[in-house]
Design a protein around this motif. Structure first.
Motif, PDB file in Angstrom:
ATOM      1  N   PRO A  65      -1.533 105.020  59.346  1.00 29.49           N
ATOM      2  CA  PRO A  65      -0.243 105.608  59.729  1.00 29.49           C
ATOM      3  C   PRO A  65       0.947 104.660  59.577  1.00 29.49           C
ATOM      4  O   PRO A  65       0.871 103.480  59.938  1.00 29.49           O
ATOM      5  N   ASP A  66       2.024 105.200  59.048  1.00 32.86           N
ATOM      6  CA  ASP A  66       3.273 104.456  58.874  1.00 32.86           C
ATOM      7  C   ASP A  66       4.203 104.853  60.009  1.00 32.86           C
ATOM      8  O   ASP A  66       4.921 105.844  59.937  1.00 32.86           O
ATOM      9  N   ASN A  67       4.162 104.091  61.091  1.00 32.54           N
ATOM     10  CA  ASN A  67       4.987 104.399  62.259  1.00 32.54           C
ATOM     11  C   ASN A  67       5.450 103.093  62.897  1.00 32.54           C
ATOM     12  O   ASN A  67       5.349 102.029  62.286  1.00 32.54           O
ATOM     13  N   ARG A  68       5.921 103.153  64.130  1.00 33.58           N
ATOM     14  CA  ARG A  68       6.482 101.976  64.785  1.00 33.58           C
ATOM     15  C   ARG A  68       5.426 101.137  65.519  1.00 33.58           C
ATOM     16  O   ARG A  68       5.748 100.085  66.082  1.00 33.58           O
ATOM     17  N   SER A  69       4.177 101.580  65.525  1.00 33.63           N
ATOM     18  CA  SER A  69       3.141 100.804  66.199  1.00 33.63           C
ATOM     19  C   SER A  69       2.999  99.424  65.564  1.00 33.63           C
ATOM     20  O   SER A  69       3.050  99.279  64.337  1.00 33.63           O
ATOM     21  N   TYR A  70       2.862  98.409  66.406  1.00 35.41           N
ATOM     22  CA  TYR A  70       2.664  97.021  66.015  1.00 35.41           C
ATOM     23  C   TYR A  70       3.854  96.437  65.265  1.00 35.41           C
ATOM     24  O   TYR A  70       3.703  95.523  64.454  1.00 35.41           O
ATOM     25  N   THR A  71       5.041  96.969  65.569  1.00 31.68           N
ATOM     26  CA  THR A  71       6.280  96.368  65.072  1.00 31.68           C
ATOM     27  C   THR A  71       7.120  95.840  66.244  1.00 31.68           C
ATOM     28  O   THR A  71       8.246  95.410  66.043  1.00 31.68           O
ATOM     29  N   SER A  72       6.567  95.899  67.446  1.00 33.12           N
ATOM     30  CA  SER A  72       7.225  95.342  68.625  1.00 33.12           C
ATOM     31  C   SER A  72       6.270  94.378  69.315  1.00 33.12           C
ATOM     32  O   SER A  72       5.079  94.328  68.987  1.00 33.12           O
ATOM     33  N   TYR A  73       6.793  93.608  70.269  1.00 30.86           N
ATOM     34  CA  TYR A  73       6.009  92.556  70.919  1.00 30.86           C
ATOM     35  C   TYR A  73       6.245  92.582  72.415  1.00 30.86           C
ATOM     36  O   TYR A  73       7.376  92.793  72.875  1.00 30.86           O
ATOM     37  N   VAL A  74       5.163  92.387  73.177  1.00 32.44           N
ATOM     38  CA  VAL A  74       5.256  92.290  74.633  1.00 32.44           C
ATOM     39  C   VAL A  74       4.556  91.015  75.086  1.00 32.44           C
ATOM     40  O   VAL A  74       3.394  90.795  74.756  1.00 32.44           O
ATOM     41  N   LYS A  75       5.286  90.190  75.805  1.00 29.96           N
ATOM     42  CA  LYS A  75       4.694  88.989  76.392  1.00 29.96           C
ATOM     43  C   LYS A  75       4.187  89.356  77.778  1.00 29.96           C
ATOM     44  O   LYS A  75       4.960  89.728  78.668  1.00 29.96           O
ATOM     45  N   LEU A  76       2.885  89.270  77.965  1.00 36.74           N
ATOM     46  CA  LEU A  76       2.252  89.632  79.232  1.00 36.74           C
ATOM     47  C   LEU A  76       2.205  88.432  80.177  1.00 36.74           C
ATOM     48  O   LEU A  76       2.286  87.280  79.746  1.00 36.74           O
ATOM     49  N   ASP A  77       2.010  88.732  81.454  1.00 31.59           N
ATOM     50  CA  ASP A  77       1.848  87.679  82.453  1.00 31.59           C
ATOM     51  C   ASP A  77       0.382  87.542  82.850  1.00 31.59           C
ATOM     52  O   ASP A  77       0.055  87.066  83.933  1.00 31.59           O
ATOM     53  N   ARG A  78      -0.531  87.963  81.946  1.00 27.78           N
ATOM     54  CA  ARG A  78      -1.960  87.975  82.239  1.00 27.78           C
ATOM     55  C   ARG A  78      -2.730  87.829  80.934  1.00 27.78           C
ATOM     56  O   ARG A  78      -2.186  88.074  79.853  1.00 27.78           O
ATOM     57  N   PRO A  79      -3.999  87.423  81.020  1.00 23.69           N
ATOM     58  CA  PRO A  79      -4.771  87.173  79.790  1.00 23.69           C
ATOM     59  C   PRO A  79      -5.192  88.437  79.055  1.00 23.69           C
ATOM     60  O   PRO A  79      -5.468  88.390  77.851  1.00 23.69           O
TER      61      PRO A  79
END
Length: 345
Positions: A65-79
């Motif tokens: 699929p050609d969409n917006r998935s995996y074009t953004s980033y989230v820094k988590l506070d957990r492993p």
């Protein structure tokens, strides 16, 4: 009373999931902005740049699929992003199923907070079930949201980062409710074949088969353990004999593991911690789900002459079949994988 408690628990769980997913949506940043941010460290910058190359390859070469998935980033506070809770009755290797409106029934329940997962595991254990809690670095919302790259994925090597993107996007392309083995085996095949083509496109040598061969061998040992336990549970012996037999079967597995390791993989102890840790029915559940039908998908891919659109069309034929018919068709293909001239159902 029971229905009210069940309903209350369900509402609480969905509220927890909605909150956790909402936090991911709120905290995600476009990868392009993170890459331009001067405060982004060099390692994160390199990994995110690689993820975007893999993302483009997934669309351009793998037909995903050609969409917006995996074009953004989230820094988590957990492993981990979530912790999955697996449960099985004390004398059964069949999972306690959890059913959801869109994903269907699966063999686990995911929590965004480790303490909530542990609390659910304690509740199930108190009721007599075997339980296992496992951390998950990435998951797919099946296209309901634009899934982000997560900081929990950054510790992987390049191959695992790229191939996981292929795996999760495969779930967005084809997903069948109430058939985890089909979904995970399909996505795992796309992951493996996609990685092979990805490395080839970058001029990299084929992967060393050592790790996969050893992993396959260990998985076979665990599946054999599960089969032996299944036979014991179906034997009809008394509860005390069942409990004693269960522990003996597990102890025998540990002996077979050491023999296998020392004969085939001397000086490689990567699975020792798993084998020497607590083993119960729930801990065996993840094994076999991800690779049960992968030989079938390999045969389909070869029948499609390595063409992804034709391959996906064959997979969709399976996906449209009723569950019982699909299992029969898959088993027939599995039994005949040595005959590459077989035609899709």
């Amino acid at each position: 009373m029971g229905l009210a408690l069940s309903a209350c628990g369900t509402v609480d769980y969905y509220a927890h999931v909605a909150k956790g997913q909402g936090e991911l949506v709120v905290n995600r940043r476009d990868v392009s902005k993170v890459l331009r941010d001067p405060s982004t460290d060099a390692t994160t910058r390199q990994r995110l740049a690689l993820s975007q190359e893999a993302r483009r390859f997934a669309t351009d070469h793998l037909g995903l699929p050609d969409n917006r998935s995996y074009t953004s980033y989230v820094k988590l506070d957990r492993p981990y992003v979530v912790w999955n809770v697996f449960a099985a009755p004390r004398f059964s290797v069949s999972p306690v199923q959890h059913c959801f409106p869109f994903a269907g029934c699966v063999a686990y329940r995911g929590y965004f907070a480790k303490q909530k997962a542990q609390a659910e595991a304690a509740r199930l254990e108190a009721s007599g079930d075997d339980v296992y809690v496992g951390g998950v670095p990435a998951y797919s919302t099946l296209g309901w949201f634009s899934d982000p790259i997560l900081s929990s994925m950054m510790r992987w090597d390049d191959d695992e980062l790229a191939s996981t993107i292929f795996h999760e996007l495969a779930h967005q392309l084809i997903y069948v409710k109430d058939d985890s083995a089909f979904n995970e085996s399909f996505a795992s095949f796309v992951q493996e074949e996609g990685l092979r083509e990805w490395r080839q496109s970058r001029g990299l040598p084929p992967q060393d088969d050592h790790e996969k061969t050893m992993d396959d061998g260990f998985t076979w040992l665990v599946m054999d353990l599960r089969d032996r336990l299944k036979k014991l549970y179906a034997s009809g012996v008394g509860e005390q004999a069942m409990a004693t037999g269960k522990q003996q079967v597990i102890d025998d597995f540990r002996v077979r593991y050491v023999q296998w390791r020392d004969l085939d993989w001397p000086n490689d102890h990567r699975y020792d911690a798993w084998v020497n840790g607590p083993i119960n029915n729930a801990r065996l559940l993840p094994f076999g789900i991800y690779d049960r039908w992968t030989p079938v998908f390999l045969a389909l891919f070869r029948h499609a002459e390595g063409q992804w659109p034709a391959f996906y069309a064959s997979v969709r034929q399976f996906a449209r079949q009723p569950y019982a018919q699909r299992q029969k068709s898959l088993q027939q293909w599995l039994d005949s994988t040595s005959r590459p001239t077989a035609a899709p159902p």
